[in-house]
Design a protein around this motif. Structure first.
Motif, PDB file in Angstrom:
ATOM      1  N   MET A 123       0.807  -1.219   0.000  1.00  0.00           N
ATOM      2  CA  MET A 123       0.000   0.000   0.000  1.00  0.00           C
ATOM      3  C   MET A 123       0.842   1.270   0.000  1.00  0.00           C
ATOM      4  N   GLU A 124       2.119   1.161   0.278  1.00  0.00           N
ATOM      5  CA  GLU A 124       2.974   2.342   0.439  1.00  0.00           C
ATOM      6  C   GLU A 124       3.050   3.187  -0.830  1.00  0.00           C
ATOM      7  N   VAL A 125       3.363   2.571  -1.961  1.00  0.00           N
ATOM      8  CA  VAL A 125       3.541   3.323  -3.211  1.00  0.00           C
ATOM      9  C   VAL A 125       2.253   3.979  -3.677  1.00  0.00           C
ATOM     10  N   PRO A 126       1.119   3.260  -3.763  1.00  0.00           N
ATOM     11  CA  PRO A 126      -0.106   3.929  -4.195  1.00  0.00           C
ATOM     12  C   PRO A 126      -0.571   5.027  -3.225  1.00  0.00           C
ATOM     13  N   MET A 127      -0.386   4.826  -1.942  1.00  0.00           N
ATOM     14  CA  MET A 127      -0.776   5.873  -0.980  1.00  0.00           C
ATOM     15  C   MET A 127       0.039   7.143  -1.200  1.00  0.00           C
ATOM     16  N   LYS A 128       1.349   6.988  -1.358  1.00  0.00           N
ATOM     17  CA  LYS A 128       2.205   8.155  -1.590  1.00  0.00           C
ATOM     18  C   LYS A 128       1.880   8.822  -2.921  1.00  0.00           C
ATOM     19  N   ALA A 129       1.617   8.012  -3.949  1.00  0.00           N
ATOM     20  CA  ALA A 129       1.291   8.565  -5.265  1.00  0.00           C
ATOM     21  C   ALA A 129       0.008   9.384  -5.211  1.00  0.00           C
ATOM     22  N   PRO A 147      -8.596 -17.398  12.300  1.00  0.00           N
ATOM     23  CA  PRO A 147      -7.895 -17.354  13.592  1.00  0.00           C
ATOM     24  C   PRO A 147      -6.875 -16.221  13.692  1.00  0.00           C
ATOM     25  N   VAL A 148      -6.364 -15.730  12.556  1.00  0.00           N
ATOM     26  CA  VAL A 148      -5.317 -14.712  12.609  1.00  0.00           C
ATOM     27  C   VAL A 148      -5.858 -13.288  12.448  1.00  0.00           C
ATOM     28  N   HIS A 149      -7.117 -13.140  12.066  1.00  0.00           N
ATOM     29  CA  HIS A 149      -7.683 -11.805  11.866  1.00  0.00           C
ATOM     30  C   HIS A 149      -8.453 -11.380  13.114  1.00  0.00           C
ATOM     31  N   THR A 150      -7.689 -10.920  14.108  1.00  0.00           N
ATOM     32  CA  THR A 150      -8.264 -10.525  15.394  1.00  0.00           C
ATOM     33  C   THR A 150      -8.529  -9.027  15.421  1.00  0.00           C
ATOM     34  N   VAL A 151      -9.351  -8.608  16.367  1.00  0.00           N
ATOM     35  CA  VAL A 151      -9.629  -7.180  16.548  1.00  0.00           C
ATOM     36  C   VAL A 151      -8.327  -6.427  16.795  1.00  0.00           C
ATOM     37  N   GLU A 152      -7.468  -6.989  17.630  1.00  0.00           N
ATOM     38  CA  GLU A 152      -6.200  -6.336  17.953  1.00  0.00           C
ATOM     39  C   GLU A 152      -5.334  -6.147  16.707  1.00  0.00           C
ATOM     40  N   LYS A 153      -5.329  -7.146  15.826  1.00  0.00           N
ATOM     41  CA  LYS A 153      -4.553  -7.060  14.589  1.00  0.00           C
ATOM     42  C   LYS A 153      -5.078  -5.928  13.710  1.00  0.00           C
ATOM     43  N   PHE A 154      -6.400  -5.833  13.569  1.00  0.00           N
ATOM     44  CA  PHE A 154      -6.977  -4.757  12.766  1.00  0.00           C
ATOM     45  C   PHE A 154      -6.638  -3.390  13.353  1.00  0.00           C
ATOM     46  N   VAL A 155      -6.799  -3.232  14.654  1.00  0.00           N
ATOM     47  CA  VAL A 155      -6.536  -1.937  15.291  1.00  0.00           C
ATOM     48  C   VAL A 155      -5.076  -1.530  15.100  1.00  0.00           C
ATOM     49  N   ASN A 156      -4.150  -2.452  15.330  1.00  0.00           N
ATOM     50  CA  ASN A 156      -2.728  -2.144  15.170  1.00  0.00           C
ATOM     51  C   ASN A 156      -2.398  -1.735  13.736  1.00  0.00           C
ATOM     52  N   ASP A 157      -2.979  -2.420  12.756  1.00  0.00           N
ATOM     53  CA  ASP A 157      -2.698  -2.082  11.366  1.00  0.00           C
ATOM     54  C   ASP A 157      -3.323  -0.746  10.971  1.00  0.00           C
ATOM     55  N   PHE A 158      -4.492  -0.415  11.518  1.00  0.00           N
ATOM     56  CA  PHE A 158      -5.085   0.904  11.241  1.00  0.00           C
ATOM     57  C   PHE A 158      -4.194   2.019  11.791  1.00  0.00           C
ATOM     58  N   MET A 159      -3.611   1.804  12.943  1.00  0.00           N
ATOM     59  CA  MET A 159      -2.704   2.817  13.509  1.00  0.00           C
ATOM     60  C   MET A 159      -1.464   2.987  12.625  1.00  0.00           C
ATOM     61  N   LYS A 160      -0.987   1.883  12.053  1.00  0.00           N
ATOM     62  CA  LYS A 160       0.155   1.964  11.136  1.00  0.00           C
ATOM     63  C   LYS A 160      -0.221   2.744   9.879  1.00  0.00           C
ATOM     64  N   LEU A 161      -1.430   2.515   9.350  1.00  0.00           N
ATOM     65  CA  LEU A 161      -1.873   3.217   8.142  1.00  0.00           C
ATOM     66  C   LEU A 161      -2.017   4.710   8.396  1.00  0.00           C
ATOM     67  N   GLU A 162      -2.432   5.067   9.601  1.00  0.00           N
ATOM     68  CA  GLU A 162      -2.509   6.497   9.940  1.00  0.00           C
ATOM     69  C   GLU A 162      -1.124   7.123   9.888  1.00  0.00           C
TER      70      GLU A 162
END
Length: 615
Positions: A123-129, A147-162
């Motif tokens: 997602m890095e290149v298209p976001m910057k573009a 089993p791997v798509h937990t609430v905590e995983k989603f929240v952490n990744d949203f913070m990274k995207l911000e």
């Protein structure tokens, strides 16, 4: 206050009308849509790039410009598949950057960017573009159940995207299966973690939980909710806009939208629904809680039905739905969103039709190699071996896939100029993203399935028959039904004549009812036509053609890999077919010498067509 994001011109008709709504049916209501005050409208991206050039003979770039001109006050949004852009594999950085630059230039304001496996590296290149071009970046994570798509995983990744520079964030529930408590916990978890960006909920009505999820999202502090106008909503489509506006009226979440205006717009879309009746399928418009098991998203489900119809395999529908979650688990639990939904879905179809992993599309091979990114969970070892061979460890990559791709824009531009087809850079991207289909379109060889003036299609049209069979499978004599449904004075003149498939035959005085299923063969194409057997002398079949090599699928020949006189071994690739938007290698079933070839690139083929003779 909650704002609404409308998807009537993109995901709504992609989910329940196979993405076929034409631009000429969007423009008459555009002025009214522009008055609503939507947060944004999704009008582009997803399959609305592929389908116009493949089936509608429309230029998607021209559609974007026309809609922006007609709705200047509303931000136009596209769905952008990260490094896949609007296709089914990763492209090099230069293609992605150029595409986003030209999308912004032609009228796209907002870019909803997601990666099919939630690999943030993609997602890095298209976001910057998009940021560099002055666009609004809505960074998106795909919801799925595993089993791997937990609430905590989603929240952490949203913070990274911000931190990566997003302007807003979105949870993309493409299959309409988000549990209301998951919607609440993910959104509230992000807000409680200090997330500062507007949060968008995207879901569908597939499971029936959408409205409950939307209410819980409101209670969690959601800022934007995705909707579609009611006539093109429900089932595998979106939540109805008018219903959401009415439900939230007078509450702290009140949208403030004019219900009277929305009802006027609704009347127009009711007419659209009637006009496009031939694309309606019962499986796509009814609620089906089993989506929480098979997890097939709306757009994929409606297209899966269409694809099974094309392959003459609708009787395998339930078996395919059961196979999808099995394949999904084996491939590391990728969210079922384009292109991974297509990869998992088509592999499931092939597993049911031909045996498990006996036929493997090119895209499945690339996915297992890591060319789509890192799978959310490990792929099973036995799948690695079946797809890549015993030496699979030497073939799997760990880096960002685009890091090993060379720039391609100038190469495609040069090729287009060499063919005398270059007019603008937008055409280069059409060709680069869809080489075979795009080239056919740019050459002016594409044809439209229908135009607005043709709608609704007459009852005796083959496409309309598929609609009736979906709703009334018990009807055994459809030819007689057409006469009842379409009286002579109401029938359209000049449309395609019905193709008889059922006959009453008398043999030695004894009557028989015979049903004939057309399987292609191109026997009516005329002298000199290229197809699976010449027009004269009857249709080539496996039974009457010694050494026949047959197709197993309906599709289009992409490349013939051998020539007459070549010697082939068992398993040698003799041609490549595009079927269900995936590339499938057709291998020699026996060794020998290629005596005759009946097809060439660009020729459509049907199930069991003879494409060549190997003796």
């Amino acid at each position: 206050m909650v704002q609404l994001h409308d998807q009537s011109f993109r995901d709504a008709h992609q989910s329940i009308l196979a993405t076929r709504m034409r631009t000429e049916d969007m423009l008459p209501i555009a002025e009214k849509m522009d008055q609503v005050g939507w947060f944004s409208m999704e009008v582009w991206g997803g399959a609305t790039f592929d389908v116009p050039i493949r089936y509608l003979n429309e230029d998607p770039w021209d559609r974007l410009k026309a809609l922006k001109k007609a709705m200047p006050n509303t931000p136009m949004q596209m769905l952008e598949r990260a490094m896949n852009i609007v296709a089914y594999h990763n492209f090099p950085d230069d293609i992605v950057i150029k595409f986003i630059q030209l999308a912004k230039k032609n009228g796209c304001d907002n870019f909803r960017i997601f990666d099919a496996v939630n690999d943030l590296r993609n997602m890095e290149v298209p976001m910057k573009a998009a940021k560099d071009a002055g666009g609004h970046v809505q960074a998106c994570l795909c919801y799925t159940i595993s089993p791997v798509h937990t609430v905590e995983k989603f929240v952490n990744d949203f913070m990274k995207l911000e931190k990566m520079g997003a302007d807003s964030v979105c949870i993309k529930d493409m299959a309409g299966m988000i549990f209301p408590e998951d919607a609440y916990n993910i959104i509230k978890g992000y807000k409680d973690a200090g997330g500062k960006l507007p949060f968008d909920l995207h879901t569908h009505m597939s499971s029936g939980m959408g409205m409950m999820a939307a209410m819980r999202a409101c209670q969690a502090g959601v800022d934007i909710i995705d909707v579609g106008m009611s006539p093109v909503s429900g089932g595998t489509g979106q939540m109805p806009a008018e219903s959401i506006v009415a439900a939230l009226k007078g509450t702290q979440y009140d949208t403030g939208y004019d219900l009277k205006l929305l009802m006027h717009i609704r009347d127009y879309f009711r007419e659209i629904w009637r006009k496009y009746r031939h694309l309606q399928r019962l499986e796509a418009i009814r609620t089906d809680p089993s989506v929480t098991v098979h997890q097939i998203p709306g757009g994929m489900l409606s297209n899966l039905v269409s694809q099974l119809e094309q392959q003459q395999a609708m009787d395998k529908y339930d078996a395919v739905l059961a196979e999808v979650p099995r394949v999904k688990e084996e491939l590391g639990h990728p969210p079922l969103v384009t292109p991974t939904s297509q990869i998992v879905g088509v592999q499931a179809v092939f597993n049911v039709l031909f045996g498990r992993y006996k036929n493997i599309p090119k895209e499945t091979v690339e996915y297992v190699k890591g060319m789509y990114g890192k799978p959310p969970a490990p792929i099973k070892k036995e799948v690695y071996e079946m797809v890549l061979g015993k030496d699979w460890k030497d073939k799997v990559i760990e880096c960002r896939p685009a890091d090993i791709l060379k720039p391609e824009f100038e190469k495609y531009k040069s090729e287009l100029k060499g063919m005398g087809l270059y007019k603008r850079d937008e055409d280069v991207l059409t060709y680069a993203i869809y080489p075979a289909v795009g080239l056919k379109f740019l050459k002016g060889e594409a044809t439209a399935e229908f135009h607005s003036k043709d709608l609704p299609l007459p009852w005796n049209h083959p496409s309309t028959r598929a609609f009736v069979k979906s709703f009334f499978p018990e009807i055994k004599e459809p030819n007689k039904l057409w006469l009842e449904l379409e009286p002579p004075e109401a029938r359209k003149v000049g449309g395609p004549a019905p193709i008889p498939t059922e006959f009453d035959v008398e043999v030695d005085g004894e009557p028989f009812q015979v049903k004939v299923t057309p399987t292609g063969g191109f026997v009516t194409a005329g002298a000199g036509a290229v197809g699976a057997g010449p027009a004269s002398g009857g249709k080539k079949t496996k039974e009457n053609t010694p050494g026949a090599v047959c197709t197993g699928l309906q599709g289009t020949i992409i490349k013939v890999k051998v020539k007459e006189g070549d010697t082939v071994k068992v398993g040698d690739v003799v041609c490549v077919i595009e079927a269900m938007k995936m590339e499938q290698e057709l291998k020699a079933p026996h060794a020998g010498t290629v005596k005759e070839i009946y097809v060439k690139a660009g020729v459509p083929v049907q199930v069991n067509d003879v494409i060549m003779k190997v003796e």
